[in-house]
Scaffold this active site. Sequence first.
Site, PDB file in Angstrom:
ATOM      1  N   TRP A 175       0.922  -2.737   7.732  1.00 29.54           N
ATOM      2  CA  TRP A 175       1.519  -1.818   8.699  1.00 29.54           C
ATOM      3  C   TRP A 175       2.334  -0.725   8.014  1.00 29.54           C
ATOM      4  O   TRP A 175       2.266   0.450   8.403  1.00 29.54           O
ATOM      5  CB  TRP A 175       2.377  -2.599   9.701  1.00 29.54           C
ATOM      6  CG  TRP A 175       1.551  -3.050  10.862  1.00 29.54           C
ATOM      7  CD1 TRP A 175       0.968  -4.276  11.035  1.00 29.54           C
ATOM      8  CD2 TRP A 175       1.156  -2.247  11.978  1.00 29.54           C
ATOM      9  NE1 TRP A 175       0.236  -4.285  12.199  1.00 29.54           N
ATOM     10  CE2 TRP A 175       0.341  -3.067  12.796  1.00 29.54           C
ATOM     11  CE3 TRP A 175       1.413  -0.944  12.374  1.00 29.54           C
ATOM     12  CZ2 TRP A 175      -0.217  -2.594  13.997  1.00 29.54           C
ATOM     13  CZ3 TRP A 175       0.860  -0.475  13.556  1.00 29.54           C
ATOM     14  CH2 TRP A 175       0.058  -1.291  14.350  1.00 29.54           C
ATOM     15  N   GLU A 233      -9.039  -8.094  -3.605  1.00 30.75           N
ATOM     16  CA  GLU A 233      -8.361  -8.409  -2.344  1.00 30.75           C
ATOM     17  C   GLU A 233      -7.333  -9.517  -2.553  1.00 30.75           C
ATOM     18  O   GLU A 233      -6.254  -9.507  -1.954  1.00 30.75           O
ATOM     19  CB  GLU A 233      -9.389  -8.841  -1.282  1.00 30.75           C
ATOM     20  CG  GLU A 233     -10.366  -7.756  -0.888  1.00 30.75           C
ATOM     21  CD  GLU A 233      -9.682  -6.608  -0.160  1.00 30.75           C
ATOM     22  OE1 GLU A 233      -9.226  -6.805   0.970  1.00 30.75           O
ATOM     23  OE2 GLU A 233      -9.588  -5.506  -0.754  1.00 30.75           O
ATOM     24  N   TRP A 268      10.626   8.267  16.362  1.00 30.13           N
ATOM     25  CA  TRP A 268       9.478   7.704  17.078  1.00 30.13           C
ATOM     26  C   TRP A 268       9.578   8.031  18.567  1.00 30.13           C
ATOM     27  O   TRP A 268      10.676   8.042  19.134  1.00 30.13           O
ATOM     28  CB  TRP A 268       9.431   6.189  16.892  1.00 30.13           C
ATOM     29  CG  TRP A 268       9.363   5.726  15.463  1.00 30.13           C
ATOM     30  CD1 TRP A 268      10.353   5.125  14.748  1.00 30.13           C
ATOM     31  CD2 TRP A 268       8.239   5.824  14.589  1.00 30.13           C
ATOM     32  NE1 TRP A 268       9.917   4.843  13.471  1.00 30.13           N
ATOM     33  CE2 TRP A 268       8.618   5.256  13.344  1.00 30.13           C
ATOM     34  CE3 TRP A 268       6.940   6.335  14.720  1.00 30.13           C
ATOM     35  CZ2 TRP A 268       7.763   5.189  12.249  1.00 30.13           C
ATOM     36  CZ3 TRP A 268       6.077   6.263  13.635  1.00 30.13           C
ATOM     37  CH2 TRP A 268       6.486   5.706  12.423  1.00 30.13           C
ATOM     38  N   ASN A 318     -10.694  -6.015   9.175  1.00 31.37           N
ATOM     39  CA  ASN A 318      -9.643  -5.347   8.408  1.00 31.37           C
ATOM     40  C   ASN A 318      -9.731  -3.822   8.448  1.00 31.37           C
ATOM     41  O   ASN A 318      -8.716  -3.139   8.522  1.00 31.37           O
ATOM     42  CB  ASN A 318      -9.653  -5.819   6.948  1.00 31.37           C
ATOM     43  CG  ASN A 318      -8.402  -5.364   6.213  1.00 31.37           C
ATOM     44  OD1 ASN A 318      -7.292  -5.662   6.621  1.00 31.37           O
ATOM     45  ND2 ASN A 318      -8.582  -4.597   5.140  1.00 31.37           N
ATOM     46  N   TRP A 336      -4.299  -7.943  -4.027  1.00 30.02           N
ATOM     47  CA  TRP A 336      -3.460  -7.318  -2.992  1.00 30.02           C
ATOM     48  C   TRP A 336      -2.575  -8.370  -2.330  1.00 30.02           C
ATOM     49  O   TRP A 336      -1.398  -8.121  -2.040  1.00 30.02           O
ATOM     50  CB  TRP A 336      -4.340  -6.661  -1.921  1.00 30.02           C
ATOM     51  CG  TRP A 336      -4.690  -5.228  -2.175  1.00 30.02           C
ATOM     52  CD1 TRP A 336      -5.901  -4.734  -2.573  1.00 30.02           C
ATOM     53  CD2 TRP A 336      -3.839  -4.084  -2.039  1.00 30.02           C
ATOM     54  NE1 TRP A 336      -5.849  -3.366  -2.687  1.00 30.02           N
ATOM     55  CE2 TRP A 336      -4.599  -2.936  -2.357  1.00 30.02           C
ATOM     56  CE3 TRP A 336      -2.506  -3.916  -1.664  1.00 30.02           C
ATOM     57  CZ2 TRP A 336      -4.068  -1.648  -2.329  1.00 30.02           C
ATOM     58  CZ3 TRP A 336      -1.970  -2.634  -1.630  1.00 30.02           C
ATOM     59  CH2 TRP A 336      -2.753  -1.517  -1.960  1.00 30.02           C
ATOM     60  N   TRP A 367       6.103   1.493  13.751  1.00 30.66           N
ATOM     61  CA  TRP A 367       5.184   0.504  13.180  1.00 30.66           C
ATOM     62  C   TRP A 367       5.638  -0.918  13.459  1.00 30.66           C
ATOM     63  O   TRP A 367       4.814  -1.837  13.537  1.00 30.66           O
ATOM     64  CB  TRP A 367       5.020   0.721  11.671  1.00 30.66           C
ATOM     65  CG  TRP A 367       6.281   0.632  10.861  1.00 30.66           C
ATOM     66  CD1 TRP A 367       7.098   1.669  10.491  1.00 30.66           C
ATOM     67  CD2 TRP A 367       6.887  -0.541  10.302  1.00 30.66           C
ATOM     68  NE1 TRP A 367       8.159   1.207   9.753  1.00 30.66           N
ATOM     69  CE2 TRP A 367       8.061  -0.137   9.613  1.00 30.66           C
ATOM     70  CE3 TRP A 367       6.547  -1.894  10.310  1.00 30.66           C
ATOM     71  CZ2 TRP A 367       8.899  -1.042   8.951  1.00 30.66           C
ATOM     72  CZ3 TRP A 367       7.377  -2.798   9.644  1.00 30.66           C
ATOM     73  CH2 TRP A 367       8.533  -2.376   8.981  1.00 30.66           C
TER      74      TRP A 367
END
Length: 439
Positions: free
Chosen positions: A367, A260, A291, A326, A263, A344
């Site tokens: 996102w 993590e 969209w 999360n 990331w 988004w």
Amino acid sequence: MTEPLSLVWLRRDLRLHDNAALYYALKSGRPVLPVFIFDRTILDALDERTDRRVEFIVQEVNRLQNELTAMGSTLVVRYGHPVAVWKELIQQYAIGDVFANSDYEVYAKQRDKAIAELLSEHGIGFHTSKDQTIFDRDEILSGKKAPYTVFTPYSKKWHEALTDFYLRSYPTERYFSHFHKTRPEPIPTLAELNFKPVGESFPARSVSAGLLNAYKKTRDLPALAHGTSQLSIHLRFGTISIRELARQAQAASEGTFLNELCWRDFYFQVLHHFPHVEKNSFRPKYDRIEWRNNEDEFARWCEGRTGYPIVDAGMRQLNTIGWMHNRVRMITASFLCKHLLIDWRWGEAYFAKKLRDYDLAANNGGWQWAAGSGTDAAPYFRVFNPSLQAQKFDPKEVYIRHWVRELGSPAYPKPMVDHATVRERAIATYKKALNQQEE
């Protein structure tokens, strides 16, 4: 003649322990005076006058002031626009050098460039150090010396490079006697900054070995009160050391938590090397998606009234405590982008407003992953089924029923969309956009 000082400008590193910029300032040979600026460029843009982040910063700045006062020094705290504040500081103090830790956000880099130029005009050095990441912007590159855009090869190289050298703490405590001796200065209150307290307690700044050892099993279960570390707010504002946390993660029985942190580094280097992601899709062709952006549907998503219990639970958790688990962040983001076909960027901005641990790099990365538009993103045809996600990660509905009390009653809304129908709509919409010929 007044002896020049070294000023250390604290930003996302609100601690005296294991702080790279502070270490180099303390080793500079001059007395050190720490500075913190409540940046009006950021604060004036906040819509709500109750903001957990501002409250947290005020709390931590006061803690730092107490630590420095006990050593006969002070934290110089100012409220204003950084260039104007630094012009005042230059007039007020004899400054030899300014030390700060690097920041990777577009605004922060522009701000630091302006400050460096101002200081240079006055013959003052401006020195930045790596502190909020384990590896800096160009330390993990491909064989072609290019930044990685896919996580797996980046992660492999990151783990291979992770030697003790990169995880060593900076022994700042050895040099605390080098702080400039002066009377403590007042710290602005929340009210003086025109904010009101939320009055909630913040998560602890430590994590147990037991949690890290069990992290792979517990991290996806939102009903568990301590299934994740909730250290994100401390990492965001640097009230804990990333190096110490990584050493603790290395000692765990398995490496999920350490991954993590990998990331986190990955998203920082993406933001640095590809700054267009702040406003646009990492993959430009995803900006061709048509969209729907229905404002009423967006409002229902924001309020947690979609009729999908796991989505509504997540949004209500976010709205109530300024944090969301999360796994549920992924579910709610996928629902907005794929089920409702809402850009988004709308969801990212809403999370940015509400999250106490908001961090541009990670929020943007998450996102764009959910929307399919980012680096190493979920493929466009992958559409989370919220009902199956709930069955898998909250099978007894403990998390859902905590936040959605009216579930099962007439007061709870019916699903606003049919999963199978909107799944097909999302895939068709994405396919149409992605198959357009480049103009």
